[in-house]
Design a protein around this motif. Sequence first.
Motif, PDB file in Angstrom:
ATOM      1  N   ILE A  40      41.059  41.776  41.864  1.00 28.63           N
ATOM      2  CA  ILE A  40      41.744  43.056  41.631  1.00 28.63           C
ATOM      3  C   ILE A  40      41.740  43.364  40.131  1.00 28.63           C
ATOM      4  O   ILE A  40      41.421  44.473  39.718  1.00 28.63           O
ATOM      5  CB  ILE A  40      43.189  43.022  42.188  1.00 28.63           C
ATOM      6  CG1 ILE A  40      43.172  42.983  43.717  1.00 28.63           C
ATOM      7  CG2 ILE A  40      44.006  44.215  41.668  1.00 28.63           C
ATOM      8  CD1 ILE A  40      44.525  42.681  44.352  1.00 28.63           C
ATOM      9  N   PHE A  41      42.075  42.377  39.336  1.00 29.89           N
ATOM     10  CA  PHE A  41      42.086  42.545  37.876  1.00 29.89           C
ATOM     11  C   PHE A  41      40.691  42.890  37.353  1.00 29.89           C
ATOM     12  O   PHE A  41      40.528  43.796  36.529  1.00 29.89           O
ATOM     13  CB  PHE A  41      42.610  41.268  37.217  1.00 29.89           C
ATOM     14  CG  PHE A  41      42.697  41.339  35.725  1.00 29.89           C
ATOM     15  CD1 PHE A  41      43.669  42.093  35.095  1.00 29.89           C
ATOM     16  CD2 PHE A  41      41.801  40.636  34.943  1.00 29.89           C
ATOM     17  CE1 PHE A  41      43.748  42.155  33.708  1.00 29.89           C
ATOM     18  CE2 PHE A  41      41.860  40.687  33.558  1.00 29.89           C
ATOM     19  CZ  PHE A  41      42.840  41.452  32.943  1.00 29.89           C
ATOM     20  N   ALA A  42      39.688  42.205  37.861  1.00 27.87           N
ATOM     21  CA  ALA A  42      38.312  42.435  37.408  1.00 27.87           C
ATOM     22  C   ALA A  42      37.820  43.834  37.759  1.00 27.87           C
ATOM     23  O   ALA A  42      36.902  44.345  37.115  1.00 27.87           O
ATOM     24  CB  ALA A  42      37.375  41.376  38.014  1.00 27.87           C
ATOM     25  N   ARG A  43      38.441  44.459  38.748  1.00 27.40           N
ATOM     26  CA  ARG A  43      38.057  45.809  39.145  1.00 27.40           C
ATOM     27  C   ARG A  43      38.767  46.885  38.323  1.00 27.40           C
ATOM     28  O   ARG A  43      38.659  48.069  38.635  1.00 27.40           O
ATOM     29  CB  ARG A  43      38.291  46.023  40.631  1.00 27.40           C
ATOM     30  CG  ARG A  43      37.280  45.234  41.477  1.00 27.40           C
ATOM     31  CD  ARG A  43      37.389  45.511  42.959  1.00 27.40           C
ATOM     32  NE  ARG A  43      38.592  44.885  43.493  1.00 27.40           N
ATOM     33  CZ  ARG A  43      39.458  45.491  44.297  1.00 27.40           C
ATOM     34  NH1 ARG A  43      39.284  46.729  44.665  1.00 27.40           N
ATOM     35  NH2 ARG A  43      40.518  44.846  44.739  1.00 27.40           N
ATOM     36  N   GLY A  44      39.483  46.474  37.274  1.00 21.80           N
ATOM     37  CA  GLY A  44      40.070  47.455  36.371  1.00 21.80           C
ATOM     38  C   GLY A  44      41.562  47.681  36.524  1.00 21.80           C
ATOM     39  O   GLY A  44      42.129  48.526  35.836  1.00 21.80           O
ATOM     40  N   PHE A  45      42.196  46.932  37.397  1.00 15.08           N
ATOM     41  CA  PHE A  45      43.648  47.016  37.508  1.00 15.08           C
ATOM     42  C   PHE A  45      44.267  46.057  36.503  1.00 15.08           C
ATOM     43  O   PHE A  45      43.615  45.133  36.029  1.00 15.08           O
ATOM     44  CB  PHE A  45      44.088  46.688  38.944  1.00 15.08           C
ATOM     45  CG  PHE A  45      43.641  47.721  39.936  1.00 15.08           C
ATOM     46  CD1 PHE A  45      44.377  48.873  40.142  1.00 15.08           C
ATOM     47  CD2 PHE A  45      42.465  47.550  40.652  1.00 15.08           C
ATOM     48  CE1 PHE A  45      43.953  49.839  41.043  1.00 15.08           C
ATOM     49  CE2 PHE A  45      42.031  48.502  41.562  1.00 15.08           C
ATOM     50  CZ  PHE A  45      42.784  49.651  41.753  1.00 15.08           C
ATOM     51  N   ASN A  46      45.531  46.282  36.152  1.00 18.71           N
ATOM     52  CA  ASN A  46      46.157  45.406  35.157  1.00 18.71           C
ATOM     53  C   ASN A  46      46.760  44.163  35.811  1.00 18.71           C
ATOM     54  O   ASN A  46      46.748  44.017  37.039  1.00 18.71           O
ATOM     55  CB  ASN A  46      47.158  46.187  34.296  1.00 18.71           C
ATOM     56  CG  ASN A  46      48.390  46.644  35.050  1.00 18.71           C
ATOM     57  OD1 ASN A  46      48.947  45.943  35.886  1.00 18.71           O
ATOM     58  ND2 ASN A  46      48.842  47.859  34.750  1.00 18.71           N
ATOM     59  N   CYS A  47      47.281  43.278  34.978  1.00 22.38           N
ATOM     60  CA  CYS A  47      47.824  41.994  35.456  1.00 22.38           C
ATOM     61  C   CYS A  47      48.950  42.179  36.465  1.00 22.38           C
ATOM     62  O   CYS A  47      49.009  41.484  37.479  1.00 22.38           O
ATOM     63  CB  CYS A  47      48.337  41.164  34.277  1.00 22.38           C
ATOM     64  SG  CYS A  47      47.076  40.668  33.104  1.00 22.38           S
ATOM     65  N   SER A  48      49.833  43.108  36.180  1.00 20.17           N
ATOM     66  CA  SER A  48      50.961  43.363  37.068  1.00 20.17           C
ATOM     67  C   SER A  48      50.481  43.865  38.427  1.00 20.17           C
ATOM     68  O   SER A  48      50.955  43.413  39.475  1.00 20.17           O
ATOM     69  CB  SER A  48      51.895  44.385  36.407  1.00 20.17           C
ATOM     70  OG  SER A  48      53.099  44.487  37.108  1.00 20.17           O
ATOM     71  N   GLN A  49      49.529  44.779  38.413  1.00 18.93           N
ATOM     72  CA  GLN A  49      48.964  45.294  39.653  1.00 18.93           C
ATOM     73  C   GLN A  49      48.250  44.194  40.434  1.00 18.93           C
ATOM     74  O   GLN A  49      48.332  44.147  41.668  1.00 18.93           O
ATOM     75  CB  GLN A  49      47.983  46.428  39.349  1.00 18.93           C
ATOM     76  CG  GLN A  49      48.645  47.678  38.799  1.00 18.93           C
ATOM     77  CD  GLN A  49      47.627  48.666  38.286  1.00 18.93           C
ATOM     78  OE1 GLN A  49      46.774  48.324  37.470  1.00 18.93           O
ATOM     79  NE2 GLN A  49      47.721  49.901  38.757  1.00 18.93           N
ATOM     80  N   ALA A  50      47.567  43.319  39.735  1.00 16.16           N
ATOM     81  CA  ALA A  50      46.832  42.244  40.396  1.00 16.16           C
ATOM     82  C   ALA A  50      47.769  41.296  41.136  1.00 16.16           C
ATOM     83  O   ALA A  50      47.481  40.880  42.263  1.00 16.16           O
ATOM     84  CB  ALA A  50      45.990  41.471  39.381  1.00 16.16           C
ATOM     85  N   VAL A  51      48.899  40.965  40.516  1.00 11.91           N
ATOM     86  CA  VAL A  51      49.828  40.032  41.158  1.00 11.91           C
ATOM     87  C   VAL A  51      50.533  40.689  42.339  1.00 11.91           C
ATOM     88  O   VAL A  51      50.537  40.148  43.444  1.00 11.91           O
ATOM     89  CB  VAL A  51      50.844  39.479  40.136  1.00 11.91           C
ATOM     90  CG1 VAL A  51      51.919  38.638  40.829  1.00 11.91           C
ATOM     91  CG2 VAL A  51      50.118  38.632  39.082  1.00 11.91           C
ATOM     92  N   ILE A  52      51.097  41.853  42.130  1.00 10.04           N
ATOM     93  CA  ILE A  52      51.804  42.498  43.249  1.00 10.04           C
ATOM     94  C   ILE A  52      50.820  42.890  44.351  1.00 10.04           C
ATOM     95  O   ILE A  52      51.155  42.880  45.531  1.00 10.04           O
ATOM     96  CB  ILE A  52      52.658  43.696  42.781  1.00 10.04           C
ATOM     97  CG1 ILE A  52      53.681  44.072  43.866  1.00 10.04           C
ATOM     98  CG2 ILE A  52      51.798  44.863  42.348  1.00 10.04           C
ATOM     99  CD1 ILE A  52      54.706  45.088  43.428  1.00 10.04           C
ATOM    100  N   GLY A  53      49.593  43.188  43.968  1.00 12.60           N
ATOM    101  CA  GLY A  53      48.588  43.634  44.923  1.00 12.60           C
ATOM    102  C   GLY A  53      48.255  42.634  46.011  1.00 12.60           C
ATOM    103  O   GLY A  53      47.869  43.036  47.111  1.00 12.60           O
ATOM    104  N   VAL A  54      48.391  41.345  45.739  1.00 13.46           N
ATOM    105  CA  VAL A  54      48.069  40.351  46.774  1.00 13.46           C
ATOM    106  C   VAL A  54      49.249  40.032  47.684  1.00 13.46           C
ATOM    107  O   VAL A  54      49.076  39.354  48.685  1.00 13.46           O
ATOM    108  CB  VAL A  54      47.479  39.040  46.191  1.00 13.46           C
ATOM    109  CG1 VAL A  54      46.141  39.294  45.555  1.00 13.46           C
ATOM    110  CG2 VAL A  54      48.426  38.367  45.246  1.00 13.46           C
ATOM    111  N   PHE A  55      50.425  40.533  47.337  1.00 15.02           N
ATOM    112  CA  PHE A  55      51.611  40.259  48.155  1.00 15.02           C
ATOM    113  C   PHE A  55      52.183  41.497  48.827  1.00 15.02           C
ATOM    114  O   PHE A  55      52.969  41.386  49.765  1.00 15.02           O
ATOM    115  CB  PHE A  55      52.715  39.622  47.301  1.00 15.02           C
ATOM    116  CG  PHE A  55      52.401  38.245  46.822  1.00 15.02           C
ATOM    117  CD1 PHE A  55      52.641  37.135  47.620  1.00 15.02           C
ATOM    118  CD2 PHE A  55      51.865  38.035  45.555  1.00 15.02           C
ATOM    119  CE1 PHE A  55      52.344  35.858  47.175  1.00 15.02           C
ATOM    120  CE2 PHE A  55      51.573  36.761  45.103  1.00 15.02           C
ATOM    121  CZ  PHE A  55      51.808  35.671  45.914  1.00 15.02           C
TER     122      PHE A  55
END
Length: 150
Positions: free
Chosen positions: A14-29
């Motif tokens: 998710i992060f590698a696709r241009g989302f930020n760190c916060s988005q990457a963490v919440i995005g998997v949960f």
Amino acid sequence: MLWERSKKVVAKDIFARGFNCSQAVIGVFCDELGLERESAFKIATGFGGGLRQGEVCGAVTGAIMVIGLRYGHHCEGDNEAKQETYKLTNQFIEKFKEKHKTIICKELLGYNVANPDEYAQIKDKQLFTKVCPQFIADAVEILQEMEQKE
């Protein structure tokens, strides 16, 4: 263990696709916690880069949002949920600090994203791709470890 790796890998993707760190963490949960991914990404947008000021790391704020979604206080007078969420937030922060000594983005990176010259150095040194994915993976792993202990 395979599922843990999977979530960490998905978060880093998710992060590698241009989302930020916060988005990457919440995005998997978010899906399992009843928050649609689009809404989660929108909510988390302003938290990346330590609130865009180099303050609390986006991976940490994303994790705290996950804790809030899972355990948070949402009914008037539910002080038990509020206190549990605060306790778990503090536990998460301590575990993250055990790994990285700090939760402050500019300390983790060694540069402040809010300063244009320092931001350029972060980009030149590829710190977003070299170090941030580890903060994301660690945040996801800590959350999963905390969940398993319940």
